[in-house]
Design an enzyme around this catalytic site. Sequence first.
Site, PDB file in Angstrom:
ATOM      1  N   LYS A   1      16.613 -22.184   8.001  1.00  0.00           N
ATOM      2  CA  LYS A   1      15.586 -22.752   9.095  1.00  0.00           C
ATOM      3  C   LYS A   1      14.721 -22.019   9.438  1.00  0.00           C
ATOM      4  O   LYS A   1      13.469 -22.203   9.658  1.00  0.00           O
ATOM      5  CB  LYS A   1      16.540 -23.222  10.356  1.00  0.00           C
ATOM      6  CG  LYS A   1      15.703 -23.486  11.783  1.00  0.00           C
ATOM      7  CD  LYS A   1      16.730 -23.704  12.930  1.00  0.00           C
ATOM      8  CE  LYS A   1      17.051 -22.437  13.591  1.00  0.00           C
ATOM      9  NZ  LYS A   1      15.966 -21.915  14.517  1.00  0.00           N
TER      10      LYS A   1
ATOM     11  N   ARG B   1      12.251 -14.863  26.481  1.00  0.00           N
ATOM     12  CA  ARG B   1      11.585 -14.987  25.288  1.00  0.00           C
ATOM     13  C   ARG B   1      10.022 -15.170  25.471  1.00  0.00           C
ATOM     14  O   ARG B   1       9.434 -16.114  25.301  1.00  0.00           O
ATOM     15  CB  ARG B   1      12.031 -16.185  24.467  1.00  0.00           C
ATOM     16  CG  ARG B   1      13.715 -16.368  24.334  1.00  0.00           C
ATOM     17  CD  ARG B   1      13.901 -17.403  23.309  1.00  0.00           C
ATOM     18  NE  ARG B   1      13.810 -16.833  21.927  1.00  0.00           N
ATOM     19  CZ  ARG B   1      14.411 -17.321  20.954  1.00  0.00           C
ATOM     20  NH1 ARG B   1      14.932 -18.406  21.027  1.00  0.00           N
ATOM     21  NH2 ARG B   1      13.931 -16.841  19.784  1.00  0.00           N
TER      22      ARG B   1
ATOM     23  N   CYS C   1      14.672 -19.856  27.562  1.00  0.00           N
ATOM     24  CA  CYS C   1      15.549 -20.559  27.397  1.00  0.00           C
ATOM     25  C   CYS C   1      17.038 -19.884  27.680  1.00  0.00           C
ATOM     26  O   CYS C   1      16.671 -18.606  28.066  1.00  0.00           O
ATOM     27  CB  CYS C   1      15.522 -20.756  25.790  1.00  0.00           C
ATOM     28  SG  CYS C   1      15.627 -19.354  24.739  1.00  0.00           S
TER      29      CYS C   1
HETATM   30  C1  UD1 Z   1      13.615 -15.406  15.560  1.00  0.00           C
HETATM   31  C2  UD1 Z   1      14.531 -16.473  15.259  1.00  0.00           C
HETATM   32  C3  UD1 Z   1      15.774 -16.417  16.139  1.00  0.00           C
HETATM   33  C4  UD1 Z   1      16.374 -14.984  16.023  1.00  0.00           C
HETATM   34  C5  UD1 Z   1      15.370 -14.134  16.539  1.00  0.00           C
HETATM   35  C6  UD1 Z   1      15.708 -12.491  16.224  1.00  0.00           C
HETATM   36  C7  UD1 Z   1      13.064 -18.289  14.564  1.00  0.00           C
HETATM   37  C8  UD1 Z   1      12.507 -19.501  14.561  1.00  0.00           C
HETATM   38  N1  UD1 Z   1      13.809 -17.862  15.461  1.00  0.00           N
HETATM   39  O1  UD1 Z   1      13.095 -15.868  17.048  1.00  0.00           O
HETATM   40  O2  UD1 Z   1      16.619 -17.326  15.555  1.00  0.00           O
HETATM   41  O3  UD1 Z   1      17.438 -14.833  17.000  1.00  0.00           O
HETATM   42  O4  UD1 Z   1      13.968 -13.935  15.520  1.00  0.00           O
HETATM   43  O5  UD1 Z   1      16.190 -12.201  15.170  1.00  0.00           O
HETATM   44  O6  UD1 Z   1      12.655 -17.427  13.329  1.00  0.00           O
HETATM   45  N2  UD1 Z   1       9.605 -10.128  22.175  1.00  0.00           N
HETATM   46  C9  UD1 Z   1       8.810  -9.847  23.159  1.00  0.00           C
HETATM   47  N3  UD1 Z   1       7.603 -10.281  23.172  1.00  0.00           N
HETATM   48  C10 UD1 Z   1       7.178 -11.092  22.091  1.00  0.00           C
HETATM   49  C11 UD1 Z   1       7.979 -11.558  21.111  1.00  0.00           C
HETATM   50  C12 UD1 Z   1       9.395 -11.146  21.194  1.00  0.00           C
HETATM   51  O7  UD1 Z   1       9.198  -8.985  24.011  1.00  0.00           O
HETATM   52  O8  UD1 Z   1       5.938 -11.687  22.245  1.00  0.00           O
HETATM   53  C13 UD1 Z   1      11.092  -9.755  22.367  1.00  0.00           C
HETATM   54  C14 UD1 Z   1      12.215 -11.185  22.448  1.00  0.00           C
HETATM   55  O9  UD1 Z   1      12.269 -11.307  23.861  1.00  0.00           O
HETATM   56  C15 UD1 Z   1      13.462 -10.402  21.982  1.00  0.00           C
HETATM   57  C16 UD1 Z   1      12.911  -9.597  20.882  1.00  0.00           C
HETATM   58  O10 UD1 Z   1      11.479  -9.450  21.241  1.00  0.00           O
HETATM   59  O11 UD1 Z   1      14.113  -9.478  22.909  1.00  0.00           O
HETATM   60  C17 UD1 Z   1      13.019 -10.441  19.678  1.00  0.00           C
HETATM   61  O12 UD1 Z   1      12.539 -11.837  19.643  1.00  0.00           O
HETATM   62  P1  UD1 Z   1      11.833 -12.019  18.070  1.00  0.00           P
HETATM   63  O13 UD1 Z   1      11.975 -11.544  16.948  1.00  0.00           O
HETATM   64  O14 UD1 Z   1      10.259 -12.451  18.434  1.00  0.00           O
HETATM   65  O15 UD1 Z   1      12.465 -13.501  17.982  1.00  0.00           O
HETATM   66  P2  UD1 Z   1      11.940 -14.882  17.631  1.00  0.00           P
HETATM   67  O16 UD1 Z   1      10.961 -14.336  16.568  1.00  0.00           O
HETATM   68  O17 UD1 Z   1      11.228 -15.770  18.779  1.00  0.00           O
END
Ligand code: UD1
Length: 420
Positions: A22, A120, A115
Amino acid sequence: MDSLLIRGGVPLHGEVTISGAKNAVLPIMAATLLTPEPCVIRRVPELSDVKFMARILTSLGAKVEMEDGTVTVQARKLKPVGNYDLIRKMRGSICILGPLLARQRQAKVSLPGGCVIGTRPIDLHLKGMRDLGAKLTIENGYVHAEAPRLIGADIFLGGRAGPTVLGTANVMMAAVLAEGVTTIESAACEPEVVDLAFFLNKMGARIVGAGGPTITINGVKELHGAKHEVIPDRIEAATFAIAAVVTNGEIQINGARPDHLHAVLDKLREAGVKVERKGLTMTVSRGKQLKPVDITTLPYAGFPTDAQAQMMVLMALTPGLGIITERIFESRFMHVSELARLGADIGIEGPSAIVKGGRKLSGAPVMASDLRASAALVLAGMAAEGKTQVNRIYHLDRGYEKIDDKLRRLGARIERVEEE
Ligand code: UD1
Protein backbone atom coordinates in the site's frame (compact mmCIF):
# COMPACT_ATOMS: atom_id res chain seq x y z
CA MET A 1 -20.53 -0.51 9.45
CA ASP A 2 -18.99 -3.91 8.79
CA SER A 3 -17.35 -5.93 11.53
CA LEU A 4 -15.38 -9.16 11.73
CA LEU A 5 -16.57 -12.01 13.86
CA ILE A 6 -13.72 -14.25 14.94
CA ARG A 7 -13.90 -17.56 16.77
CA GLY A 8 -10.46 -17.92 18.26
CA GLY A 9 -8.22 -20.82 19.22
CA VAL A 10 -7.59 -22.25 15.74
CA PRO A 11 -3.92 -22.64 14.69
CA LEU A 12 -3.34 -21.23 11.20
CA HIS A 13 -1.77 -23.54 8.65
CA GLY A 14 -1.04 -23.28 4.95
CA GLU A 15 0.29 -20.79 2.45
CA VAL A 16 -0.42 -17.13 1.86
CA THR A 17 0.75 -14.83 -0.93
CA ILE A 18 1.66 -11.28 -0.06
CA SER A 19 0.00 -8.44 -1.99
CA GLY A 20 1.59 -5.27 -3.36
CA ALA A 21 2.59 -2.65 -0.79
CA LYS A 22 0.00 0.00 0.00
CA ASN A 23 2.65 2.50 1.01
CA ALA A 24 4.53 1.99 -2.25
CA VAL A 25 1.57 2.09 -4.60
CA LEU A 26 0.04 5.35 -3.33
CA PRO A 27 3.04 7.60 -4.14
CA ILE A 28 3.64 5.67 -7.37
CA MET A 29 0.06 6.40 -8.45
CA ALA A 30 0.65 10.07 -7.58
CA ALA A 31 3.84 10.01 -9.68
CA THR A 32 1.83 9.13 -12.80
CA LEU A 33 0.64 12.75 -12.75
CA LEU A 34 4.17 13.77 -13.79
CA THR A 35 3.66 12.68 -17.42
CA PRO A 36 0.93 13.00 -20.05
CA GLU A 37 1.83 9.48 -21.24
CA PRO A 38 0.16 6.29 -19.93
CA CYS A 39 1.68 4.43 -16.98
CA VAL A 40 0.94 0.84 -16.08
CA ILE A 41 1.29 -0.33 -12.48
CA ARG A 42 1.11 -4.02 -11.63
CA ARG A 43 0.58 -5.96 -8.41
CA VAL A 44 -1.71 -3.23 -7.13
CA PRO A 45 -3.62 -4.40 -4.05
CA GLU A 46 -7.39 -4.02 -4.00
CA LEU A 47 -7.66 -1.60 -1.08
CA SER A 48 -9.98 1.24 -0.29
CA ASP A 49 -6.97 3.62 -0.08
CA VAL A 50 -5.99 2.65 -3.63
CA LYS A 51 -9.54 3.23 -4.89
CA PHE A 52 -9.48 6.55 -3.11
CA MET A 53 -6.25 7.56 -4.81
CA ALA A 54 -7.74 6.50 -8.16
CA ARG A 55 -10.72 8.79 -7.50
CA ILE A 56 -8.40 11.67 -6.64
CA LEU A 57 -6.42 11.19 -9.87
CA THR A 58 -9.70 11.02 -11.82
CA SER A 59 -10.93 14.21 -10.18
CA LEU A 60 -7.72 15.88 -11.38
CA GLY A 61 -8.52 14.89 -14.98
CA ALA A 62 -6.55 11.65 -15.31
CA LYS A 63 -8.01 8.56 -16.93
CA VAL A 64 -7.68 5.64 -14.52
CA GLU A 65 -8.45 2.00 -15.25
CA MET A 66 -8.21 -0.71 -12.62
CA GLU A 67 -8.41 -4.39 -13.51
CA ASP A 68 -7.10 -7.52 -11.84
CA GLY A 69 -4.33 -5.82 -9.90
CA THR A 70 -3.24 -3.62 -12.80
CA VAL A 71 -3.82 0.10 -12.76
CA THR A 72 -3.35 2.20 -15.89
CA VAL A 73 -3.24 5.95 -15.50
CA GLN A 74 -3.00 8.57 -18.18
CA ALA A 75 -2.92 12.18 -17.07
CA ARG A 76 -2.92 13.72 -20.54
CA LYS A 77 -4.21 17.03 -19.23
CA LEU A 78 -4.68 18.01 -15.62
CA LYS A 79 -7.40 20.16 -14.17
CA PRO A 80 -6.12 22.92 -11.93
CA VAL A 81 -8.51 21.90 -9.16
CA GLY A 82 -9.33 18.43 -7.91
CA ASN A 83 -11.92 17.18 -5.48
CA TYR A 84 -10.50 18.52 -2.25
CA ASP A 85 -12.96 16.80 0.03
CA LEU A 86 -11.58 13.56 -1.29
CA ILE A 87 -7.98 14.65 -0.80
CA ARG A 88 -8.65 15.68 2.79
CA LYS A 89 -9.81 12.21 3.75
CA MET A 90 -6.61 10.27 3.11
CA ARG A 91 -3.20 11.23 4.38
CA GLY A 92 -1.42 9.43 1.55
CA SER A 93 -2.96 11.94 -0.87
CA ILE A 94 -0.58 14.66 0.34
CA CYS A 95 1.92 13.17 -2.10
CA ILE A 96 0.07 14.66 -5.07
CA LEU A 97 1.52 18.03 -4.01
CA GLY A 98 5.01 17.32 -5.42
CA PRO A 99 3.85 15.98 -8.81
CA LEU A 100 1.25 18.75 -9.31
CA LEU A 101 3.79 21.43 -8.50
CA ALA A 102 6.37 19.87 -10.82
CA ARG A 103 4.01 19.39 -13.76
CA GLN A 104 1.67 22.38 -13.42
CA ARG A 105 3.85 24.72 -11.37
CA GLN A 106 0.92 25.16 -9.04
CA ALA A 107 -1.10 23.03 -6.65
CA LYS A 108 -3.85 23.28 -4.09
CA VAL A 109 -3.97 20.45 -1.60
CA SER A 110 -5.90 20.28 1.63
CA LEU A 111 -3.93 19.96 4.85
CA PRO A 112 -4.36 16.49 6.27
CA GLY A 113 -6.03 16.70 9.66
CA GLY A 114 -4.71 15.10 12.82
CA CYS A 115 -5.41 11.42 13.21
CA VAL A 116 -5.57 8.96 16.05
CA ILE A 117 -1.91 8.00 15.86
CA GLY A 118 -0.62 11.55 16.29
CA THR A 119 -0.73 15.06 14.89
CA ARG A 120 1.03 14.12 11.62
CA PRO A 121 2.32 17.50 10.49
CA ILE A 122 3.55 18.20 6.94
CA ASP A 123 6.03 20.97 7.76
CA LEU A 124 8.92 18.99 6.25
CA HIS A 125 7.05 18.47 2.96
CA LEU A 126 6.44 22.21 2.79
CA LYS A 127 10.04 23.07 3.72
CA GLY A 128 11.30 20.88 0.87
CA MET A 129 8.99 22.57 -1.65
CA ARG A 130 10.04 26.02 -0.42
CA ASP A 131 13.70 25.06 -0.77
CA LEU A 132 12.98 24.21 -4.41
CA GLY A 133 11.62 27.72 -4.92
CA ALA A 134 7.90 27.23 -4.39
CA LYS A 135 5.80 29.92 -2.76
CA LEU A 136 3.42 28.42 -0.27
CA THR A 137 0.49 29.88 1.59
CA ILE A 138 -1.95 28.17 3.86
CA GLU A 139 -5.50 29.42 3.62
CA ASN A 140 -8.80 27.93 4.76
CA GLY A 141 -7.23 24.56 5.39
CA TYR A 142 -5.51 24.37 2.02
CA VAL A 143 -1.90 24.55 0.96
CA HIS A 144 -1.58 26.78 -2.10
CA ALA A 145 1.70 26.22 -3.85
CA GLU A 146 3.12 28.10 -6.80
CA ALA A 147 6.47 27.88 -8.50
CA PRO A 148 6.97 29.51 -11.89
CA ARG A 149 10.39 27.82 -11.71
CA LEU A 150 11.60 24.94 -9.56
CA ILE A 151 15.32 25.07 -8.97
CA GLY A 152 17.42 22.22 -7.56
CA ALA A 153 18.64 22.77 -4.00
CA ASP A 154 20.31 21.11 -1.01
CA ILE A 155 17.43 20.07 1.24
CA PHE A 156 17.67 18.73 4.77
CA LEU A 157 14.56 16.70 5.56
CA GLY A 158 15.30 15.40 9.06
CA GLY A 159 12.63 16.14 11.66
CA ARG A 160 11.98 15.62 15.34
CA ALA A 161 11.21 11.94 14.80
CA GLY A 162 13.80 11.40 12.06
CA PRO A 163 13.20 11.37 8.33
CA THR A 164 9.77 11.54 6.71
CA VAL A 165 8.65 8.84 4.28
CA LEU A 166 5.97 10.68 2.30
CA GLY A 167 7.91 13.95 2.68
CA THR A 168 10.90 12.36 0.95
CA ALA A 169 8.59 10.96 -1.75
CA ASN A 170 6.93 14.33 -2.26
CA VAL A 171 10.14 16.34 -2.54
CA MET A 172 11.70 13.73 -4.80
CA MET A 173 8.67 13.95 -7.14
CA ALA A 174 8.90 17.76 -7.27
CA ALA A 175 12.67 17.73 -7.82
CA VAL A 176 12.67 15.35 -10.80
CA LEU A 177 11.40 18.16 -13.05
CA ALA A 178 13.36 20.97 -11.34
CA GLU A 179 16.25 22.75 -13.04
CA GLY A 180 19.62 21.46 -11.86
CA VAL A 181 20.63 19.16 -9.04
CA THR A 182 18.75 18.52 -5.81
CA THR A 183 20.24 16.75 -2.83
CA ILE A 184 17.96 15.44 -0.10
CA GLU A 185 19.82 14.87 3.16
CA SER A 186 18.33 12.79 5.97
CA ALA A 187 16.07 11.17 3.38
CA ALA A 188 13.81 8.30 4.45
CA CYS A 189 15.44 4.95 3.56
CA GLU A 190 12.22 2.88 3.44
CA PRO A 191 11.89 0.33 0.60
CA GLU A 192 8.77 2.23 -0.56
CA VAL A 193 10.96 5.29 -1.27
CA VAL A 194 13.34 3.07 -3.25
CA ASP A 195 10.42 1.63 -5.23
CA LEU A 196 9.18 5.11 -6.08
CA ALA A 197 12.66 6.21 -7.18
CA PHE A 198 12.89 3.08 -9.34
CA PHE A 199 9.56 3.92 -11.00
CA LEU A 200 10.54 7.58 -11.51
CA ASN A 201 13.82 6.51 -13.11
CA LYS A 202 11.86 4.25 -15.47
CA MET A 203 9.90 7.40 -16.38
CA GLY A 204 13.16 9.12 -17.30
CA ALA A 205 14.11 10.73 -13.97
CA ARG A 206 17.73 10.72 -12.83
CA ILE A 207 17.76 9.76 -9.17
CA VAL A 208 20.63 8.10 -7.35
CA GLY A 209 21.06 7.12 -3.71
CA ALA A 210 17.46 6.17 -2.83
CA GLY A 211 17.55 3.70 0.04
CA GLY A 212 20.29 5.69 1.77
CA PRO A 213 20.17 9.00 3.66
CA THR A 214 21.39 11.11 0.73
CA ILE A 215 19.38 11.17 -2.48
CA THR A 216 20.66 13.09 -5.49
CA ILE A 217 18.29 14.10 -8.25
CA ASN A 218 19.39 15.55 -11.57
CA GLY A 219 16.38 17.43 -12.89
CA VAL A 220 15.11 16.56 -16.39
CA LYS A 221 12.79 18.49 -18.73
CA GLU A 222 10.06 15.88 -19.02
CA LEU A 223 9.10 12.36 -18.04
CA HIS A 224 7.48 9.63 -20.11
CA GLY A 225 5.15 6.70 -19.42
CA ALA A 226 6.48 3.57 -17.69
CA LYS A 227 5.49 0.12 -16.51
CA HIS A 228 6.17 -1.06 -13.00
CA GLU A 229 5.43 -3.87 -10.57
CA VAL A 230 4.99 -2.71 -6.98
CA ILE A 231 7.08 -4.34 -4.21
CA PRO A 232 5.33 -6.76 -1.84
CA ASP A 233 3.88 -5.34 1.35
CA ARG A 234 6.38 -5.91 4.16
CA ILE A 235 3.85 -5.00 6.84
CA GLU A 236 1.31 -7.50 5.53
CA ALA A 237 4.08 -10.14 5.55
CA ALA A 238 5.00 -9.22 9.14
CA THR A 239 1.34 -9.43 10.15
CA PHE A 240 0.94 -12.96 8.73
CA ALA A 241 4.23 -14.05 10.33
CA ILE A 242 2.96 -12.92 13.73
CA ALA A 243 -0.43 -14.53 13.02
CA ALA A 244 1.30 -17.90 12.62
CA VAL A 245 2.96 -17.56 16.01
CA VAL A 246 0.07 -16.20 18.06
CA THR A 247 -2.26 -18.94 16.81
CA ASN A 248 0.39 -21.60 17.41
CA GLY A 249 0.32 -22.58 13.75
CA GLU A 250 2.71 -22.60 10.80
CA ILE A 251 2.38 -20.39 7.73
CA GLN A 252 4.35 -20.38 4.51
CA ILE A 253 4.53 -16.80 3.34
CA ASN A 254 5.07 -16.54 -0.42
CA GLY A 255 6.15 -13.61 -2.56
CA ALA A 256 7.45 -11.43 0.28
CA ARG A 257 10.79 -9.66 0.34
CA PRO A 258 12.55 -11.05 3.45
CA ASP A 259 15.35 -8.52 2.80
CA HIS A 260 12.84 -5.77 3.67
CA LEU A 261 12.00 -7.50 6.94
CA HIS A 262 15.34 -7.86 8.72
CA ALA A 263 14.32 -5.95 11.86
CA VAL A 264 11.03 -7.85 12.21
CA LEU A 265 12.52 -11.28 11.54
CA ASP A 266 15.40 -10.57 13.92
CA LYS A 267 12.98 -9.67 16.74
CA LEU A 268 10.80 -12.69 16.01
CA ARG A 269 13.83 -14.99 16.20
CA GLU A 270 14.94 -13.29 19.43
CA ALA A 271 11.44 -14.01 20.78
CA GLY A 272 11.95 -17.71 20.05
CA VAL A 273 9.99 -17.84 16.79
CA LYS A 274 11.14 -20.26 14.10
CA VAL A 275 11.66 -18.54 10.75
CA GLU A 276 12.92 -20.46 7.76
CA ARG A 277 13.83 -18.57 4.62
CA LYS A 278 14.10 -19.94 1.12
CA GLY A 279 14.33 -17.31 -1.59
CA LEU A 280 11.16 -15.24 -1.44
CA THR A 281 9.44 -17.77 0.81
CA MET A 282 9.43 -17.74 4.60
CA THR A 283 7.95 -20.39 6.82
CA VAL A 284 7.06 -19.14 10.27
CA SER A 285 6.05 -21.17 13.31
CA ARG A 286 6.09 -20.78 17.03
CA GLY A 287 9.32 -22.57 17.99
CA LYS A 288 9.90 -24.33 21.29
CA GLN A 289 9.60 -21.56 23.83
CA LEU A 290 8.64 -17.93 23.44
CA LYS A 291 10.61 -15.20 25.23
CA PRO A 292 9.66 -11.59 25.84
CA VAL A 293 11.66 -8.99 23.89
CA ASP A 294 12.07 -5.23 24.05
CA ILE A 295 11.23 -3.35 20.87
CA THR A 296 11.80 0.25 19.84
CA THR A 297 10.20 1.49 16.64
CA LEU A 298 12.58 3.44 14.41
CA PRO A 299 12.86 4.65 10.83
CA TYR A 300 13.92 1.94 8.36
CA ALA A 301 16.00 -0.26 8.75
CA GLY A 302 14.80 -0.20 12.36
CA PHE A 303 11.67 -1.94 13.63
CA PRO A 304 8.66 -0.49 11.74
CA THR A 305 6.03 1.41 13.68
CA ASP A 306 3.45 -0.22 11.38
CA ALA A 307 4.21 -3.63 12.95
CA GLN A 308 4.29 -2.41 16.54
CA ALA A 309 0.66 -3.16 17.44
CA GLN A 310 0.83 -6.68 15.97
CA MET A 311 4.04 -7.41 17.89
CA MET A 312 2.36 -6.24 21.07
CA VAL A 313 -0.16 -9.07 20.71
CA LEU A 314 2.68 -11.57 20.57
CA MET A 315 4.25 -10.02 23.67
CA ALA A 316 0.89 -10.07 25.47
CA LEU A 317 0.81 -13.85 24.96
CA THR A 318 4.46 -14.45 25.89
CA PRO A 319 5.14 -15.03 29.60
CA GLY A 320 7.41 -12.34 31.08
CA LEU A 321 7.91 -8.61 30.74
CA GLY A 322 8.28 -6.98 27.32
CA ILE A 323 8.79 -3.27 26.70
CA ILE A 324 7.64 -1.69 23.47
CA THR A 325 8.77 1.87 22.83
CA GLU A 326 7.14 3.94 20.09
CA ARG A 327 9.54 6.56 18.67
CA ILE A 328 7.79 7.51 15.42
CA PHE A 329 4.24 8.53 16.38
CA GLU A 330 3.34 9.97 19.76
CA SER A 331 -0.05 8.38 20.35
CA ARG A 332 0.19 5.06 18.64
CA PHE A 333 -1.08 2.96 21.54
CA MET A 334 -4.81 3.13 20.86
CA HIS A 335 -4.91 -0.67 20.65
CA VAL A 336 -3.77 -1.05 24.27
CA SER A 337 -7.16 -0.40 25.85
CA GLU A 338 -8.87 -2.71 23.35
CA LEU A 339 -6.33 -5.48 23.98
CA ALA A 340 -7.08 -5.03 27.70
CA ARG A 341 -10.73 -5.95 26.95
CA LEU A 342 -9.45 -9.31 25.77
CA GLY A 343 -7.47 -9.75 28.99
CA ALA A 344 -4.01 -8.40 28.09
CA ASP A 345 -2.06 -6.68 30.87
CA ILE A 346 -0.35 -3.64 29.35
CA GLY A 347 0.57 -0.36 31.03
CA ILE A 348 1.76 2.80 29.31
CA GLU A 349 4.71 4.81 30.63
CA GLY A 350 5.50 7.79 28.37
CA PRO A 351 6.47 6.44 24.93
CA SER A 352 6.65 2.86 26.20
CA ALA A 353 4.14 0.09 26.70
CA ILE A 354 5.00 -2.34 29.47
CA VAL A 355 3.55 -5.69 28.54
CA LYS A 356 3.11 -8.24 31.30
CA GLY A 357 2.76 -11.20 29.02
CA GLY A 358 1.36 -14.65 29.39
CA ARG A 359 -2.24 -13.78 30.35
CA LYS A 360 -4.94 -15.89 28.76
CA LEU A 361 -6.96 -13.89 26.25
CA SER A 362 -10.70 -14.36 25.93
CA GLY A 363 -12.98 -12.99 23.23
CA ALA A 364 -14.89 -9.69 23.53
CA PRO A 365 -16.30 -6.97 21.28
CA VAL A 366 -13.55 -4.48 20.40
CA MET A 367 -13.29 -1.32 18.37
CA ALA A 368 -10.62 -0.78 15.70
CA SER A 369 -9.08 2.71 15.89
CA ASP A 370 -6.61 2.71 13.01
CA LEU A 371 -5.25 0.41 10.38
CA ARG A 372 -2.50 -1.42 12.23
CA ALA A 373 -4.40 -1.44 15.54
CA SER A 374 -7.19 -3.25 13.67
CA ALA A 375 -4.74 -5.88 12.47
CA ALA A 376 -3.54 -6.37 16.05
CA LEU A 377 -7.11 -6.88 17.25
CA VAL A 378 -7.71 -9.50 14.56
CA LEU A 379 -4.55 -11.34 15.64
CA ALA A 380 -5.57 -11.13 19.29
CA GLY A 381 -9.09 -12.35 18.46
CA MET A 382 -7.66 -15.39 16.68
CA ALA A 383 -5.46 -16.16 19.69
CA ALA A 384 -8.23 -15.63 22.23
CA GLU A 385 -10.68 -18.23 23.43
CA GLY A 386 -14.25 -17.66 22.33
CA LYS A 387 -15.81 -15.00 20.17
CA THR A 388 -14.31 -11.60 19.32
CA GLN A 389 -16.13 -9.00 17.29
CA VAL A 390 -13.84 -6.40 15.71
CA ASN A 391 -15.90 -3.35 14.85
CA ARG A 392 -15.13 -0.54 12.38
CA ILE A 393 -13.10 -2.73 10.06
CA TYR A 394 -13.12 -0.16 7.28
CA HIS A 395 -9.67 0.68 8.69
CA LEU A 396 -8.50 -2.84 7.79
CA ASP A 397 -9.88 -2.58 4.26
CA ARG A 398 -7.76 0.54 3.77
CA GLY A 399 -4.55 -1.45 4.04
CA TYR A 400 -4.99 -5.24 3.93
CA GLU A 401 -6.17 -6.87 0.73
CA LYS A 402 -8.97 -9.34 1.49
CA ILE A 403 -7.50 -10.15 4.89
CA ASP A 404 -10.54 -12.15 6.00
CA ASP A 405 -10.42 -14.34 2.86
CA LYS A 406 -6.69 -14.90 3.26
CA LEU A 407 -7.05 -15.83 6.94
CA ARG A 408 -10.00 -18.11 6.24
CA ARG A 409 -7.91 -20.02 3.69
CA LEU A 410 -5.39 -20.58 6.47
CA GLY A 411 -8.09 -22.10 8.64
CA ALA A 412 -9.22 -19.10 10.67
CA ARG A 413 -12.87 -19.01 11.69
CA ILE A 414 -13.56 -15.46 10.67
CA GLU A 415 -16.59 -13.94 9.03
CA ARG A 416 -17.55 -10.50 7.85
CA VAL A 417 -20.77 -9.22 9.30
CA GLU A 418 -22.28 -6.63 7.00
CA GLU A 419 -24.51 -4.02 8.47
CA GLU A 420 -26.85 -1.78 6.57
C1 UD1 B 1 4.37 6.71 6.24
C2 UD1 B 1 3.45 5.54 6.06
C3 UD1 B 1 2.92 5.06 7.43
C4 UD1 B 1 4.09 4.81 8.37
C5 UD1 B 1 5.00 6.03 8.44
C6 UD1 B 1 6.26 5.80 9.25
C7 UD1 B 1 2.42 5.93 3.90
C8 UD1 B 1 1.17 6.19 3.13
N1 UD1 B 1 2.31 5.92 5.23
O1 UD1 B 1 3.58 7.79 6.76
O2 UD1 B 1 2.22 3.84 7.21
O3 UD1 B 1 3.59 4.55 9.67
O4 UD1 B 1 5.42 6.39 7.11
O5 UD1 B 1 6.97 4.72 8.78
O6 UD1 B 1 3.46 5.68 3.34
N2 UD1 B 1 6.76 14.40 10.55
C9 UD1 B 1 6.98 15.73 10.81
N3 UD1 B 1 6.83 16.63 9.79
C10 UD1 B 1 6.48 16.24 8.53
C11 UD1 B 1 6.24 14.88 8.27
C12 UD1 B 1 6.38 13.97 9.30
O7 UD1 B 1 7.32 16.11 11.93
O8 UD1 B 1 6.36 17.10 7.65
C13 UD1 B 1 6.90 13.42 11.64
C14 UD1 B 1 5.62 12.61 11.90
O9 UD1 B 1 4.76 13.30 12.75
C15 UD1 B 1 6.18 11.35 12.51
C16 UD1 B 1 7.49 11.16 11.74
O10 UD1 B 1 7.84 12.45 11.21
O11 UD1 B 1 6.48 11.58 13.87
C17 UD1 B 1 7.46 10.15 10.63
O12 UD1 B 1 6.35 10.42 9.79
P1 UD1 B 1 6.37 10.13 8.23
O13 UD1 B 1 7.55 9.27 7.89
O14 UD1 B 1 6.24 11.40 7.49
O15 UD1 B 1 5.04 9.29 8.04
P2 UD1 B 1 4.17 9.27 6.73
O16 UD1 B 1 5.07 9.41 5.56
O17 UD1 B 1 3.02 10.18 6.85
